[in-house]
Motif scaffolding. Structure first.
Motif, PDB file in Angstrom:
ATOM      1  N   ALA A 203     -30.563 -30.345 -68.891  1.00 54.73           N
ATOM      2  CA  ALA A 203     -30.407 -29.071 -68.194  1.00 54.73           C
ATOM      3  C   ALA A 203     -31.533 -28.827 -67.191  1.00 54.73           C
ATOM      4  N   ASP A 204     -32.759 -29.261 -67.533  1.00 50.90           N
ATOM      5  CA  ASP A 204     -33.880 -29.048 -66.612  1.00 50.90           C
ATOM      6  C   ASP A 204     -33.734 -29.893 -65.348  1.00 50.90           C
ATOM      7  N   GLU A 205     -33.112 -31.049 -65.469  1.00 51.51           N
ATOM      8  CA  GLU A 205     -32.863 -31.870 -64.280  1.00 51.51           C
ATOM      9  C   GLU A 205     -31.864 -31.191 -63.350  1.00 51.51           C
ATOM     10  N   LEU A 206     -30.808 -30.637 -63.925  1.00 49.86           N
ATOM     11  CA  LEU A 206     -29.808 -29.955 -63.104  1.00 49.86           C
ATOM     12  C   LEU A 206     -30.405 -28.734 -62.423  1.00 49.86           C
ATOM     13  N   GLN A 207     -31.236 -27.971 -63.142  1.00 46.53           N
ATOM     14  CA  GLN A 207     -31.834 -26.787 -62.534  1.00 46.53           C
ATOM     15  C   GLN A 207     -32.788 -27.180 -61.418  1.00 46.53           C
ATOM     16  N   ALA A 208     -33.555 -28.254 -61.634  1.00 53.23           N
ATOM     17  CA  ALA A 208     -34.460 -28.728 -60.580  1.00 53.23           C
ATOM     18  C   ALA A 208     -33.678 -29.148 -59.345  1.00 53.23           C
ATOM     19  N   TRP A 209     -32.549 -29.808 -59.568  1.00 52.24           N
ATOM     20  CA  TRP A 209     -31.716 -30.212 -58.426  1.00 52.24           C
ATOM     21  C   TRP A 209     -31.174 -28.992 -57.689  1.00 52.24           C
ATOM     22  N   GLU A 210     -30.783 -27.953 -58.427  1.00 53.03           N
ATOM     23  CA  GLU A 210     -30.278 -26.739 -57.789  1.00 53.03           C
ATOM     24  C   GLU A 210     -31.353 -26.095 -56.911  1.00 53.03           C
ATOM     25  N   VAL A 211     -32.593 -26.101 -57.388  1.00 55.82           N
ATOM     26  CA  VAL A 211     -33.691 -25.559 -56.586  1.00 55.82           C
ATOM     27  C   VAL A 211     -33.890 -26.395 -55.329  1.00 55.82           C
ATOM     28  N   LEU A 212     -33.984 -27.707 -55.492  1.00 53.60           N
ATOM     29  CA  LEU A 212     -34.258 -28.586 -54.352  1.00 53.60           C
ATOM     30  C   LEU A 212     -33.130 -28.583 -53.340  1.00 53.60           C
ATOM     31  N   SER A 213     -31.887 -28.565 -53.825  1.00 56.38           N
ATOM     32  CA  SER A 213     -30.757 -28.573 -52.895  1.00 56.38           C
ATOM     33  C   SER A 213     -30.659 -27.246 -52.147  1.00 56.38           C
ATOM     34  N   SER A 214     -31.100 -26.160 -52.760  1.00 55.93           N
ATOM     35  CA  SER A 214     -31.102 -24.862 -52.069  1.00 55.93           C
ATOM     36  C   SER A 214     -32.178 -24.817 -50.996  1.00 55.93           C
ATOM     37  N   LEU A 215     -33.338 -25.395 -51.296  1.00 59.16           N
ATOM     38  CA  LEU A 215     -34.425 -25.412 -50.310  1.00 59.16           C
ATOM     39  C   LEU A 215     -34.133 -26.361 -49.163  1.00 59.16           C
ATOM     40  N   ARG A 216     -33.409 -27.456 -49.457  1.00 53.37           N
ATOM     41  CA  ARG A 216     -33.083 -28.478 -48.463  1.00 53.37           C
ATOM     42  C   ARG A 216     -34.325 -28.837 -47.638  1.00 53.37           C
ATOM     43  N   GLY A 217     -34.210 -28.818 -46.313  1.00 54.21           N
ATOM     44  CA  GLY A 217     -35.351 -29.223 -45.494  1.00 54.21           C
ATOM     45  C   GLY A 217     -36.199 -28.072 -45.007  1.00 54.21           C
ATOM     46  N   TYR A 218     -35.978 -26.876 -45.548  1.00 50.66           N
ATOM     47  CA  TYR A 218     -36.703 -25.705 -45.061  1.00 50.66           C
ATOM     48  C   TYR A 218     -38.149 -25.706 -45.532  1.00 50.66           C
ATOM     49  N   GLY A 219     -39.041 -25.277 -44.660  1.00 51.00           N
ATOM     50  CA  GLY A 219     -40.467 -25.267 -44.975  1.00 51.00           C
ATOM     51  C   GLY A 219     -40.970 -23.949 -45.505  1.00 51.00           C
ATOM     52  N   TRP A 220     -40.172 -22.888 -45.374  1.00 45.88           N
ATOM     53  CA  TRP A 220     -40.567 -21.567 -45.834  1.00 45.88           C
ATOM     54  C   TRP A 220     -39.433 -20.949 -46.644  1.00 45.88           C
ATOM     55  N   VAL A 221     -39.772 -19.948 -47.446  1.00 46.13           N
ATOM     56  CA  VAL A 221     -38.768 -19.186 -48.185  1.00 46.13           C
ATOM     57  C   VAL A 221     -39.106 -17.704 -48.055  1.00 46.13           C
ATOM     58  N   ALA A 222     -38.109 -16.922 -47.713  1.00 45.34           N
ATOM     59  CA  ALA A 222     -38.259 -15.464 -47.650  1.00 45.34           C
ATOM     60  C   ALA A 222     -37.669 -14.870 -48.920  1.00 45.34           C
ATOM     61  N   THR A 223     -38.394 -13.956 -49.526  1.00 41.72           N
ATOM     62  CA  THR A 223     -37.951 -13.332 -50.767  1.00 41.72           C
ATOM     63  C   THR A 223     -37.912 -11.821 -50.591  1.00 41.72           C
ATOM     64  N   VAL A 224     -36.822 -11.219 -51.015  1.00 40.03           N
ATOM     65  CA  VAL A 224     -36.699  -9.758 -50.988  1.00 40.03           C
ATOM     66  C   VAL A 224     -36.092  -9.310 -52.303  1.00 40.03           C
TER      67      VAL A 224
END
Length: 479
Positions: A203-224
């Motif tokens: 399960a931790d591998e799948l969650q890590a993949w979900e995080v990485l695939s969401s970030l893709r090649g972006y260098g920043w993340v905006a949080t609200v």
């Protein structure tokens, strides 16, 4: 028709349909996949006919119109489902409103009034359950990592470099280990994808993949942080809010640089595959791309962003006022107009067509000034902001009045009304005037509105025309 009468119609139809043979009822369905039924909690449903469905839709629409807070925080399709379930649960609770010992016979108006109260309570309870507090994360391109720009906020939006965001939000040690392996280049993303999606993966591998695939090649993340919003609505609003915050940052950069500041979902400006064939059938392949995110001499943008922080704080105060008010209803007039004008301005900068960009700039000028389509009032407002002492312009320079006329009278009005056929025409000069005019106006007005919010909030409570007179007077009085 008030709620009690509508609920009476629904209940009568449900009771009349309850003994209808299934085949007869099924023949009334509009299609095989849309049952005419009122849902009840627990996966049950009451069969009915079009009469009850129409009344339920009417009641749902009335409730939607009556609850501004729910309109702001729940997507319409989700609200419709909540309302229908609230109706079903109100039907299920009907027996408790019957006089003791009564199981059949007529009921009086108070019965349906209590049923309406049940419906409202059910709707509120269901809406509350559907609206969790969430931190929404929108990947974006802002600055190259070589610039060493530190994390910063624009009001409710926190911008973090990718590594900082991972450190804050990936808190499970096992998940963090997998993410860091990919981030540090010890495992390629493609290899990790195969590993995480393989049958029997942890399960931790799948969650890590979900995080990485969401970030893709972006260098920043905006949080609200979206408090009390249904998930679909929270993502929709968060995406717009982050876009506004990025457009605020873009106000401090020239157009071509500002267009490189993007969030997830706006890549269409930056990469495009092109395919054609000649008359002899030969394929021609081409592409156009711009690298998103700003670069420059190492550290130059870090210093610039620190210098821009006072303006970002002002803009953040206005954006925060907008977001807070929009949780329940509209924002105060000056704040609402600022946010809408900023959106028009950002759309103009992103627009591929000069034709539409000019219209967008014209709409932004009209909205920001509160002129209501009055070009004279628009000009007075722009001159108060940009030339408060009415100083003469130099030879060959464009006056504020001429810029407004070029963008609104000759640009937006003629294009939007069809007087000029602007599609595929060169509007680049007018577009450039529009960007200069609106960026100057937004840069001048943002600190002023922020000051009103902080120190003169009473201006936000007076009628809009009075508020604009006060704002214009304030603009003209600046040294």
């Amino acid at each position: 028709m008030p709620a009690p009468e509508l609920l009476e119609t629904i209940l009568d139809d449900v009771m009349a349909t309850a003994t209808m043979p299934y085949d007869d009822w099924h023949r009334l369905w509009p299609d095989p996949f849309t049952a005419m039924a009122i849902p009840v909690g627990g996966g049950r449903q009451y069969q009915c006919t079009r009469t009850a469905i129409d009344a339920a839709h009417t009641l749902t629409r009335q409730s939607w119109d009556a609850h501004a807070d729910l309109r702001q925080t729940i997507a319409r399709k989700v609200f419709d489902k909540l309302s229908f379930t609230a109706i079903g649960d109100a039907i299920a609770a009907c027996p408790r409103h019957l006089p003791q010992g009564q199981t059949t016979g007529a009921v009086d108006d108070s019965f349906y009034q209590m049923m309406a109260a049940d419906y409202e309570a059910n709707l509120q309870a269901g809406s509350a359950r559907a609206r969790p507090d969430l931190d929404r994360h929108i990947p974006c391109h802002l600055f190259d990592t070589s610039q060493n720009v530190l994390a910063f906020n624009v009001g409710p939006v926190a911008f973090r470099p990718r590594a900082d965001w991972i450190a804050v939000y990936v808190t499970d040690p096992a998940v963090l280990h997998h993410v860091q392996q990919v981030e540090n280049g010890m495992v390629t993303f493609d290899d990790f994808t195969r590993q995480a999606l393989a049958q029997g993966s942890a399960a931790d591998e799948l969650q890590a993949w979900e995080v990485l695939s969401s970030l893709r090649g972006y260098g920043w993340v905006a949080t609200v942080r979206m408090q009390g919003h249904e998930p679909a609505r929270s993502h929709e609003k968060a995406s717009v809010i982050v876009g506004l915050a990025i457009d605020v940052i873009g106000l401090r950069f020239h157009l071509e640089d500002a267009r490189l500041l993007t969030k997830s979902g706006r890549q269409h400006l930056f990469s495009e595959a092109r395919l054609a064939t000649t008359m002899t059938g030969q394929f021609l392949k081409g592409s156009s791309s711009s690298r998103a995110g700003l670069g420059g001499p190492p550290g130059a943008l870090a210093a610039k962003m620190l210098a821009e922080q006072p303006f970002l704080n002002d803009a953040g105060r206005v954006l925060d006022a907008y977001v807070s008010a929009r949780n329940t209803s509209k924002a105060p007039h000056l704040v609402e107009r600022w946010a809408n004008a900023l959106y028009w301005f950002g759309e103009a900068r992103r627009e591929a067509s000069d034709f539409m960009a000019v219209v967008d700039y014209g709409c932004a000028a009209d909205g920001l000034s509160g002129a209501g389509g009055d070009a004279k009032a628009m000009t007075e407002f722009a001159e108060a902001a940009l030339n408060p002492k009415a100083a003469p312009t130099g030879a060959g320079s464009l006056s504020v009045s001429d810029a407004v006329s070029k963008i609104y009278r000759e640009g937006r009005n003629k294009l939007a009304h069809g007087e000029d056929s602007g599609l595929f025409e060169d509007q680049s000069d007018t577009r450039a005037i529009g960007d200069n005019l609106l960026s100057l106006l937004m840069n001048e007005l943002t600190p002023e509105i922020a000051e009103i919010i902080a120190n003169r909030p009473q201006i936000l409570t007076v009628p809009e025309d009075h508020a604009y007179r006060a704002l214009i007077t304030r603009l003209k009085s600046r040294s």
